[in-house]
Write an enzyme that holds these catalytic residues in place. Sequence first.
Site, PDB file in Angstrom:
ATOM      1  N   LYS A 211       0.753  -1.064   0.074  1.00 63.21           N
ATOM      2  CA  LYS A 211       0.212  -0.098   0.002  1.00 63.21           C
ATOM      3  C   LYS A 211       0.841   1.269  -0.065  1.00 63.21           C
ATOM      4  O   LYS A 211       0.871   2.063  -0.808  1.00 63.21           O
ATOM      5  CB  LYS A 211      -0.887  -0.047   1.241  1.00 63.21           C
ATOM      6  CG  LYS A 211      -1.709   1.256   1.402  1.00 63.21           C
ATOM      7  CD  LYS A 211      -2.504   1.288   2.552  1.00 63.21           C
ATOM      8  CE  LYS A 211      -3.330   2.606   3.117  1.00 63.21           C
ATOM      9  NZ  LYS A 211      -4.144   2.686   4.186  1.00 63.21           N
ATOM     10  N   GLU A 217      10.858  -4.855   3.805  1.00 58.36           N
ATOM     11  CA  GLU A 217      11.018  -6.238   3.276  1.00 58.36           C
ATOM     12  C   GLU A 217      10.433  -6.365   1.868  1.00 58.36           C
ATOM     13  O   GLU A 217      11.000  -7.036   0.868  1.00 58.36           O
ATOM     14  CB  GLU A 217       9.941  -6.910   4.330  1.00 58.36           C
ATOM     15  CG  GLU A 217      10.510  -7.107   5.772  1.00 58.36           C
ATOM     16  CD  GLU A 217       9.795  -5.946   6.463  1.00 58.36           C
ATOM     17  OE1 GLU A 217       9.565  -4.849   6.051  1.00 58.36           O
ATOM     18  OE2 GLU A 217       9.685  -6.158   7.898  1.00 58.36           O
ATOM     19  N   GLY A 268      -4.426  -1.590   5.669  1.00 56.54           N
ATOM     20  CA  GLY A 268      -3.828  -2.762   4.992  1.00 56.54           C
ATOM     21  C   GLY A 268      -4.468  -3.963   5.780  1.00 56.54           C
ATOM     22  O   GLY A 268      -4.417  -4.928   5.080  1.00 56.54           O
ATOM     23  N   ARG A 269      -4.527  -4.103   7.059  1.00 55.08           N
ATOM     24  CA  ARG A 269      -5.189  -5.411   7.743  1.00 55.08           C
ATOM     25  C   ARG A 269      -6.626  -5.396   7.307  1.00 55.08           C
ATOM     26  O   ARG A 269      -7.256  -6.581   7.721  1.00 55.08           O
ATOM     27  CB  ARG A 269      -4.931  -4.988   9.235  1.00 55.08           C
ATOM     28  CG  ARG A 269      -5.649  -3.737   9.825  1.00 55.08           C
ATOM     29  CD  ARG A 269      -4.985  -3.770  11.259  1.00 55.08           C
ATOM     30  NE  ARG A 269      -5.409  -2.465  11.829  1.00 55.08           N
ATOM     31  CZ  ARG A 269      -4.628  -1.545  11.755  1.00 55.08           C
ATOM     32  NH1 ARG A 269      -3.596  -1.378  11.216  1.00 55.08           N
ATOM     33  NH2 ARG A 269      -5.058  -0.248  12.592  1.00 55.08           N
ATOM     34  N   GLU A 355      -3.393  -5.366  15.949  1.00 51.88           N
ATOM     35  CA  GLU A 355      -2.872  -3.955  15.173  1.00 51.88           C
ATOM     36  C   GLU A 355      -4.112  -2.928  15.260  1.00 51.88           C
ATOM     37  O   GLU A 355      -3.733  -1.519  15.344  1.00 51.88           O
ATOM     38  CB  GLU A 355      -2.408  -4.093  13.818  1.00 51.88           C
ATOM     39  CG  GLU A 355      -1.511  -2.932  13.516  1.00 51.88           C
ATOM     40  CD  GLU A 355      -0.823  -3.139  11.987  1.00 51.88           C
ATOM     41  OE1 GLU A 355      -1.445  -3.361  10.961  1.00 51.88           O
ATOM     42  OE2 GLU A 355       0.500  -3.309  12.202  1.00 51.88           O
ATOM     43  N   HIS A 386      -3.879 -31.350  21.210  1.00 49.30           N
ATOM     44  CA  HIS A 386      -2.637 -32.333  21.535  1.00 49.30           C
ATOM     45  C   HIS A 386      -1.650 -31.233  21.907  1.00 49.30           C
ATOM     46  O   HIS A 386      -0.612 -31.700  21.706  1.00 49.30           O
ATOM     47  CB  HIS A 386      -2.526 -33.183  20.376  1.00 49.30           C
ATOM     48  CG  HIS A 386      -3.591 -34.030  19.867  1.00 49.30           C
ATOM     49  ND1 HIS A 386      -4.079 -35.424  20.653  1.00 49.30           N
ATOM     50  CD2 HIS A 386      -4.779 -34.014  19.060  1.00 49.30           C
ATOM     51  CE1 HIS A 386      -4.950 -35.940  19.895  1.00 49.30           C
ATOM     52  NE2 HIS A 386      -5.445 -34.931  19.213  1.00 49.30           N
ATOM     53  N   LYS A 501      11.141   0.459  13.488  1.00 48.04           N
ATOM     54  CA  LYS A 501      11.435   0.476  11.900  1.00 48.04           C
ATOM     55  C   LYS A 501      12.593   1.498  12.227  1.00 48.04           C
ATOM     56  O   LYS A 501      13.843   1.384  11.613  1.00 48.04           O
ATOM     57  CB  LYS A 501      10.559   0.994  11.104  1.00 48.04           C
ATOM     58  CG  LYS A 501       9.301  -0.032  10.812  1.00 48.04           C
ATOM     59  CD  LYS A 501       8.036   0.508   9.830  1.00 48.04           C
ATOM     60  CE  LYS A 501       7.098  -0.177   9.599  1.00 48.04           C
ATOM     61  NZ  LYS A 501       5.897   0.271   8.863  1.00 48.04           N
TER      62      LYS A 501
HETATM   63  O1  LIG Z   1       1.135  -2.790   2.286  1.00 47.52           O
HETATM   64  P1  LIG Z   1       2.291  -2.223   2.835  1.00 47.52           P
HETATM   65  O2  LIG Z   1       2.323  -0.648   2.646  1.00 47.52           O
HETATM   66  O3  LIG Z   1       3.612  -2.327   2.445  1.00 47.52           O
HETATM   67  O4  LIG Z   1       2.363  -2.095   4.579  1.00 47.52           O
HETATM   68  C1  LIG Z   1       2.704  -3.578   4.998  1.00 47.52           C
HETATM   69  C2  LIG Z   1       2.297  -3.586   6.604  1.00 47.52           C
HETATM   70  O5  LIG Z   1       3.393  -2.485   6.987  1.00 47.52           O
HETATM   71  C3  LIG Z   1       3.169  -2.004   8.525  1.00 47.52           C
HETATM   72  O6  LIG Z   1       3.858  -2.908   9.259  1.00 47.52           O
HETATM   73  C4  LIG Z   1       1.964  -1.971   8.789  1.00 47.52           C
HETATM   74  O7  LIG Z   1       1.678  -1.777  10.406  1.00 47.52           O
HETATM   75  C5  LIG Z   1       0.751  -2.884   8.437  1.00 47.52           C
HETATM   76  O8  LIG Z   1      -0.498  -2.478   8.829  1.00 47.52           O
HETATM   77  C6  LIG Z   1       0.838  -2.986   7.037  1.00 47.52           C
HETATM   78  O9  LIG Z   1      -0.138  -4.024   6.439  1.00 47.52           O
END
Ligand SMILES: O=P(O)(O)OC[C@H]1O[C@H](O)[C@H](O)[C@@H](O)[C@@H]1O
Length: 539
Positions: A211, A217, A268-269, A355, A386, A501
């Site tokens: 997003k 990463e 994002g979530r 989150e 288990h 970060k």
């Molecule tokens: O989709 P992106 O912008 O790469 O973000 C990926 C993730 O990054 C961060 O860790 C946010 O806390 C998440 O809410 C998000 O989904």
Amino acid sequence: MANLCHLGTASVTRQLQDLATHPYNLAREGALQADGRIEKYVCSSGPFRLLYSTQRVDERVLDGLQQLADECGLVEQFVRMRSGEVMNRIDGFECENRQVLHTSCRDLFTANPKSPEATAKMRAELDRLKEFLGDVERGAIVNERGETFTTMINVGIGGSDLGPRAIYEALKPYGLPGRSVQFIANVDPDDAAEKLAQVDLSRTLVNIVSKSGTTLETLTNELLVVNRLREAGLDPAHHCLAVTGQGSPMDNPEKYLRSFYMYDYIGGRYSATSMVGAVMLGFYLGYDQLLEFLEGAAIIDYTAENRDVRENVPLLMALLGVWNHNFLGSASLAILPYSQALHRFPAHLQQCDMESNGKSVDRQGGTVNYLTGPVVWGEPGTNGQHAFYQLLHQGTEIVPVEFIGFIKSQYGSDLEVKGSSSQEKLLANLLAQALAMAVGRPDENPNRNFAGNRPSMVLMAERLTPQTMGALLAIYEAKIVFQGFVWNINSFDQEGVQLGKILATRILESMKGRVESGAEVEKRFLEAATTGINTTHDG
Ligand SMILES: O=P(O)(O)OC[C@H]1O[C@H](O)[C@H](O)[C@@H](O)[C@@H]1O
């Protein structure tokens, strides 16, 4: 303007606190059968039925929770959210100040969507996706050798991975013939290496999902995959797709075979029903089943507007969660799907719930004086039986459980062993665990005594299909949003992930001998962690 009524100000809070001093005793002889409780405490929304007789509630508690919902204006706030009110905000402080419109992505099945402009944007992206998928299907879009694409690698993390991956895993039986998907999320190079070793890159589309377009990463893994494509003599611009926020650093259509957009009003979530999930799910399931998934979510979004707690599954789940957490004092919540296909769904809910509601500041910038989001965890049953059920039954920590179950299997391939099918055994175990937790079993041997009164609820549907998966996802999204409204917190930003970060960047600088002023701690911590451990690279 958000309702200022919330758990801390609702007049009914005191009443619920009083009721919590003597909650319903599930372990009392005949308690579960009393007054037709088992049959009465059932609530349905869309394809799901919620059984909640194994919760420590009675009519007075349910009436109190209804009053809490009314006083907090939970459904009203949900409707305002869906209609575009700016709810991602903290009054009086710098904040994201955004609308919250993930429901607009699936509000496609009515002539009057709640947020017409946002839904129109999603519809336009879906039209582009449908055309692209059709071209891939027909062979109008092929690889360098004129061969069709069979595989997709989804490169993303957090909301750009967890929800899409959980849904893909849940719906594996529904994939188009010959299609497969791999996921690369972690910056751990072994994650990418292991996935890349499993695919024929020449037949693979790479879906880069971010997003923000800035996540370390994802950008790192994009470069890694692009490098591997080039090493294989393949043109990245012929294999790579992008899903990103319009105007983000990744918004560069020339660089990709196709670019699809999601928008800043989708968290994002909460983005699995946006293009973040739709590109990969459309490739794997086909466009028609993608629409079934979206329609399942849309059905729940509308049923979630029912003000009657007893007739609104996500609202009832939200309030029962508040009852267990804020009034009965449980600290965590176990989500236990009796479906191996849902094995990554608890991981997605960890992000979506923790989150969203892992906050300690309210929407006016004040510090809350009550518990907010619980610790969420879970694994599929019967496996968990288990592993950790000893604690669920006899531990000192009372952990409420949300069970999820289905009457029928997805593949329909089963075997009768000792008079029952595997699906029957799966369901019998689910129901048995809920009853055992509730009713317990007294024993003079204290080590074999089951005190009971351990609350759970059971979400049931006929089968895990694209539509019921969409409905299940939307049930939990709405539940989490309702709870955030009760706690008067902003469930839609995530300031808490930023500091880590920043410090990671400082430590990376330290690794290269560039120590910023004030980064002494990071430097010394890095040295303590690595000095004397062989850090030379083997090859
Ligand atoms: O989709 P992106 O912008 O790469 O973000 C990926 C993730 O990054 C961060 O860790 C946010 O806390 C998440 O809410 C998000 O989904």
